[in-house]
Design an enzyme around this catalytic site. Structure first.
Site, mmCIF file in Angstrom:
data_model
loop_
_atom_site.group_PDB
_atom_site.id
_atom_site.type_symbol
_atom_site.label_atom_id
_atom_site.label_comp_id
_atom_site.label_asym_id
_atom_site.label_seq_id
_atom_site.Cartn_x
_atom_site.Cartn_y
_atom_site.Cartn_z
ATOM 1 N N THR A 1 41.457 31.243 34.823
ATOM 2 C CA THR A 1 40.943 30.489 36.103
ATOM 3 C C THR A 1 39.592 31.353 36.303
ATOM 4 O O THR A 1 39.501 32.641 36.600
ATOM 5 C CB THR A 1 41.443 30.583 37.443
ATOM 6 O OG1 THR A 1 42.779 29.851 37.322
ATOM 7 C CG2 THR A 1 41.147 29.714 38.498
ATOM 8 N N GLU B 1 44.323 25.545 33.371
ATOM 9 C CA GLU B 1 45.870 25.437 33.485
ATOM 10 C C GLU B 1 46.118 24.942 34.949
ATOM 11 O O GLU B 1 45.533 25.364 35.732
ATOM 12 C CB GLU B 1 46.452 26.662 33.124
ATOM 13 C CG GLU B 1 46.172 28.000 33.475
ATOM 14 C CD GLU B 1 46.946 28.083 34.887
ATOM 15 O OE1 GLU B 1 48.010 27.446 35.261
ATOM 16 O OE2 GLU B 1 46.393 29.003 35.655
ATOM 17 N N PHE B 2 47.484 24.296 34.972
ATOM 18 C CA PHE B 2 47.481 23.808 36.465
ATOM 19 C C PHE B 2 49.307 24.221 36.524
ATOM 20 O O PHE B 2 49.986 23.508 36.978
ATOM 21 C CB PHE B 2 47.434 22.570 36.777
ATOM 22 C CG PHE B 2 45.978 21.958 36.601
ATOM 23 C CD1 PHE B 2 45.006 22.115 37.461
ATOM 24 C CD2 PHE B 2 45.645 21.405 35.519
ATOM 25 C CE1 PHE B 2 43.774 21.917 37.419
ATOM 26 C CE2 PHE B 2 43.951 21.112 35.064
ATOM 27 C CZ PHE B 2 43.174 21.239 36.249
ATOM 28 N N LEU B 3 49.534 25.492 35.920
ATOM 29 C CA LEU B 3 51.121 25.759 35.842
ATOM 30 C C LEU B 3 51.408 26.548 37.005
ATOM 31 O O LEU B 3 50.464 27.260 37.729
ATOM 32 C CB LEU B 3 50.997 26.690 34.680
ATOM 33 C CG LEU B 3 50.436 26.307 33.556
ATOM 34 C CD1 LEU B 3 50.598 27.478 32.442
ATOM 35 C CD2 LEU B 3 51.005 24.932 32.831
ATOM 36 N N LYS C 1 39.561 23.072 38.666
ATOM 37 C CA LYS C 1 40.637 24.262 38.937
ATOM 38 C C LYS C 1 40.523 24.833 40.119
ATOM 39 O O LYS C 1 41.250 24.962 41.070
ATOM 40 C CB LYS C 1 40.418 25.156 37.748
ATOM 41 C CG LYS C 1 41.489 26.270 37.946
ATOM 42 C CD LYS C 1 42.849 25.907 37.904
ATOM 43 C CE LYS C 1 43.819 27.146 38.319
ATOM 44 N NZ LYS C 1 44.986 27.065 38.045
ATOM 45 N N ASN D 1 43.127 24.002 43.526
ATOM 46 C CA ASN D 1 43.835 25.078 44.174
ATOM 47 C C ASN D 1 43.516 25.374 45.734
ATOM 48 O O ASN D 1 44.460 25.494 46.615
ATOM 49 C CB ASN D 1 43.800 26.445 43.534
ATOM 50 C CG ASN D 1 44.897 26.635 42.324
ATOM 51 O OD1 ASN D 1 45.586 25.639 42.201
ATOM 52 N ND2 ASN D 1 44.850 27.760 41.789
ATOM 53 N N ALA E 1 55.924 23.840 55.746
ATOM 54 C CA ALA E 1 55.455 24.748 56.498
ATOM 55 C C ALA E 1 56.311 26.185 56.545
ATOM 56 O O ALA E 1 57.524 26.005 55.878
ATOM 57 C CB ALA E 1 55.729 24.393 58.027
ATOM 58 N N GLY E 2 55.832 27.085 56.717
ATOM 59 C CA GLY E 2 56.377 28.477 56.526
ATOM 60 C C GLY E 2 55.496 29.717 56.793
ATOM 61 O O GLY E 2 54.884 29.718 57.690
ATOM 62 N N CYS F 1 47.630 33.587 42.825
ATOM 63 C CA CYS F 1 46.554 32.417 42.324
ATOM 64 C C CYS F 1 45.893 31.879 43.584
ATOM 65 O O CYS F 1 44.491 32.030 43.960
ATOM 66 C CB CYS F 1 47.248 31.189 41.631
ATOM 67 S SG CYS F 1 47.851 31.739 40.245
HETATM 68 C C1 UGA Z 1 49.495 27.531 41.926
HETATM 69 C C2 UGA Z 1 49.351 25.945 41.803
HETATM 70 O O1 UGA Z 1 50.379 25.134 42.316
HETATM 71 C C3 UGA Z 1 49.215 25.595 40.250
HETATM 72 O O2 UGA Z 1 48.797 24.274 40.172
HETATM 73 C C4 UGA Z 1 48.102 26.488 39.454
HETATM 74 O O3 UGA Z 1 48.117 26.370 38.192
HETATM 75 C C5 UGA Z 1 48.392 27.950 39.972
HETATM 76 O O4 UGA Z 1 48.677 28.430 41.442
HETATM 77 C C6 UGA Z 1 47.508 28.850 39.396
HETATM 78 O O5 UGA Z 1 46.365 28.799 39.673
HETATM 79 O O6 UGA Z 1 47.814 29.285 38.405
HETATM 80 P P1 UGA Z 1 51.751 29.023 42.053
HETATM 81 O O7 UGA Z 1 50.798 29.954 42.511
HETATM 82 O O8 UGA Z 1 52.692 29.337 40.755
HETATM 83 O O9 UGA Z 1 50.776 27.662 41.515
HETATM 84 O O10 UGA Z 1 52.712 28.476 43.214
HETATM 85 P P2 UGA Z 1 52.912 27.253 43.779
HETATM 86 O O11 UGA Z 1 54.015 26.584 43.766
HETATM 87 O O12 UGA Z 1 51.832 26.580 43.989
HETATM 88 O O13 UGA Z 1 53.005 28.121 45.296
HETATM 89 C C7 UGA Z 1 51.964 28.883 45.865
HETATM 90 C C8 UGA Z 1 52.391 29.365 47.129
HETATM 91 O O14 UGA Z 1 52.587 28.313 48.408
HETATM 92 C C9 UGA Z 1 53.654 30.012 47.355
HETATM 93 O O15 UGA Z 1 53.806 31.309 48.239
HETATM 94 C C10 UGA Z 1 54.678 28.974 48.030
HETATM 95 O O16 UGA Z 1 55.798 29.380 48.786
HETATM 96 C C11 UGA Z 1 53.492 28.195 49.103
HETATM 97 N N1 UGA Z 1 53.856 26.799 49.665
HETATM 98 C C12 UGA Z 1 53.878 25.844 48.572
HETATM 99 C C13 UGA Z 1 54.024 26.734 50.786
HETATM 100 O O17 UGA Z 1 54.041 27.494 51.894
HETATM 101 N N2 UGA Z 1 54.336 25.369 51.102
HETATM 102 C C14 UGA Z 1 54.275 24.344 50.008
HETATM 103 O O18 UGA Z 1 54.600 23.292 50.753
HETATM 104 C C15 UGA Z 1 54.073 24.518 48.784
#
Ligand code: UGA
Length: 466
Positions: A120, A150-152, A223, A227, A271-272, A279
């Site tokens: 990124t 990437e969007f992983l 990208k 994010n 929420a949390g 990322c």
């Molecule tokens: C994120 C993006 O979702 C990917 O698309 C992107 O490729 C990646 O960053 C990157 O730039 O490499 P990631 O960091 O693995 O992926 O995790 P997420 O599942 O997006 O969660 C990120 C954070 O948000 C976590 O701490 C999660 O607990 C939090 N989250 C997620 C929430 O608090 N609420 C939600 O509804 C969703």
């Protein structure tokens, strides 16, 4: 096709294994001898669903690990740059690893190559890579630079790679497109999805990914903006959760009501305690800095970051309001990873909260299904690591839920209550149904919902007085 992937972190390793799955020969290059040895011996250094299967399937057949960047580049038609881009104190992305790899590639070029950024990176990095290659002696006929972000998601990275919503190919000319199209052909034409032994599809996958061709700058912006938007969605719902707490509404109902509008969608509205990981915090800061560098003050991103950090403080405040003082209190912590499905604790809200609780004199015993090894490196003997969620509850003044692991949502609540010193659960991830918690005799605090079970406490106290 022969492909070189430079960098074997989360992105590089997953991309390399998945390119093999699509039928290519891949050399994954890394300059960390320890990591390289692990990989060459067939070990997988990260916790990632399906990655051990893919590496096991392709290692030494189509997938090789090497320290020799020059040989890997010489043998390949496409070179993917997947090295780290950490944040500098200014918020900017540190691109020195990318620059150094670009210099090394320029020295090894021996015919036409497509150089692809997977890391990124801020907008216009592709231009800089091109300039570095030219300044170091590569001729314009020998390469093109493409941005292929990437969007992983960690934990789901293999599935996200093979079943993506979209594949973005950012190039300023047509010449490299044939190579890029050939690399992704099994996903573009759907043949991978029909092949036997493919990694199983996710529930929401429909048919084939959308392919988006754009300029390199647009791909780089896609990208960062994606994010930043997802981070904004999380901060938005967290801010709404705070309003819910103030007025006595329920964020789960409100989130469902908002998310059922197809223009908004239900995902990323949980929420949390805020987002973490390697990322979102980094990319929101980097995108903000990029905008400022080009003359636009993207103030909205300030608020996204402020709300996110505030969620951690609000959670600590909740712990204090449930337990009064924290000094000497024994707290059971469920979850250390920044989210479920990973052992990654980089910029984890759980870790930040634990540091604050320790600073206030609390004692912590914690459990995480995957992240204990990494957490030991950070906390050492300052916290006690338990073997299970029930062991964490044993004798604790309260149980704190900090990561959304599925297994935590299915605990035997009666057993948890029996093990706790006081029947208090403070949930930073809204994993439980409030009625179920009250029925189990627990006092339950969560995010964006009114605490439940407190009346039982009053009744019990009154009962004792009488
Ligand atoms: C994120 C993006 O979702 C990917 O698309 C992107 O490729 C990646 O960053 C990157 O730039 O490499 P990631 O960091 O693995 O992926 O995790 P997420 O599942 O997006 O969660 C990120 C954070 O948000 C976590 O701490 C999660 O607990 C939090 N989250 C997620 C929430 O608090 N609420 C939600 O509804 C969703």
């Amino acid at each position: 096709m022969n492909i070189a992937v430079i960098g074997s972190g989360y992105v590089g390793l997953v991309a390399a294994a998945c390119f093999c799955e699509l039928g290519h020969q891949v050399t994954c290059v890394d300059n960390d001898p320890k990591k390289l040895k692990l990989l060459q011996d067939g070990h997988v250094p990260i916790h990632e669903e399906y990655l051990p299967e893919l590496i096991g399937r392709h290692h030494r057949d189509r997938l090789y690990f090497s320290r020799n960047l020059a040989d890997a580049v010489k043998a390949s038609a496409a070179v993917f740059i997947a090295v780290g881009t950490p944040t500098k104190t200014s918020g900017e992305a540190d691109l020195s690893f990318v620059e150094s790899v670009a210099r090394d590639i320029s020295k090894a070029i021996n015919g036409y190559k497509v150089v692809v950024t997977k890391s990124t990176v801020p907008v216009n990095t592709s231009q800089w890579i091109r300039q570095v290659l030219l300044l170091n002696g590569a001729s314009p006929a020998e390469f093109d630079v493409v941005s292929n972000p990437e969007f992983l998601r960690e934990g789901k990275a293999v599935t996200d790679f093979l079943y993506p919503d979209r594949i973005v190919i950012g190039s300023n000319c047509d010449r490299p497109l044939a190579v890029m199209n050939e690399i992704y052909a099994p996903l573009f034409n759907g043949s991978y999805y029909k092949a036997g032994g493919s990694i199983p599809p996710p529930a929401h996958f429909r048919n084939r990914p959308q392919v988006i061709y754009s300029s390199a700058a647009s791909a780089e912006l896609i990208k960062h903006a994606a994010n930043a938007f997802l981070a904004m969605k999380i901060s938005f719902i967290n801010a709404v959760a705070n309003v819910c707490e103030a007025v006595g509404a329920d964020i789960e109902d409100v989130g469902k009501g908002i998310g059922s509008d197809s223009r908004i969608g239900p995902r990323f509205l949980h929420a949390g305690i805020g987002y973490g990981g390697s990322c979102f915090p980094k990319d929101v800061a980097a995108f903000h800095t990029v905008a400022r560098t080009y003359g636009y003050e993207f103030g909205l991103l300030n608020e996204v970051e402020r709300i996110n950090l505030d969620q951690r403080d609000r959670f600590i405040h909740k712990v204090r309001s449930a337990l009064w003082t924290l000094k000497g209190k024994k707290l059971g912590v469920l979850g250390i990873a920044y989210k479920c499905g990973t052992d990654d604790i980089r910029d984890s809200a759980a870790v930040a909260i634990m540091h604050q609780l320790l600073a206030e004199g609390a004692e912590i015993q914690a459990f995480d299904p995957a992240a204990v090894g990494r957490a030991r490196e950070v906390f050492g003997s300052r916290i006690v690591f338990a073997q299970s969620a029930y062991e964490v509850a044993e004798g604790s003044d309260a149980l704190l839920v900090l990561t959304d692991w599925e297994a935590f949502a299915h605990l035997d609540l009666n057993l948890i209550r029996e093990k706790l010193k006081y029947p208090i659960v403070i949930d930073g991830r809204n994993l439980y149904n409030q009625q179920g918690m009250a029925n189990a005799g627990l006092i339950y605090y969560s995010v964006g919902r009114t605490p439940v079970g407190l009346e039982q406490l009053t009744e019990a106290a009154l009962g004792r007085v009488c």
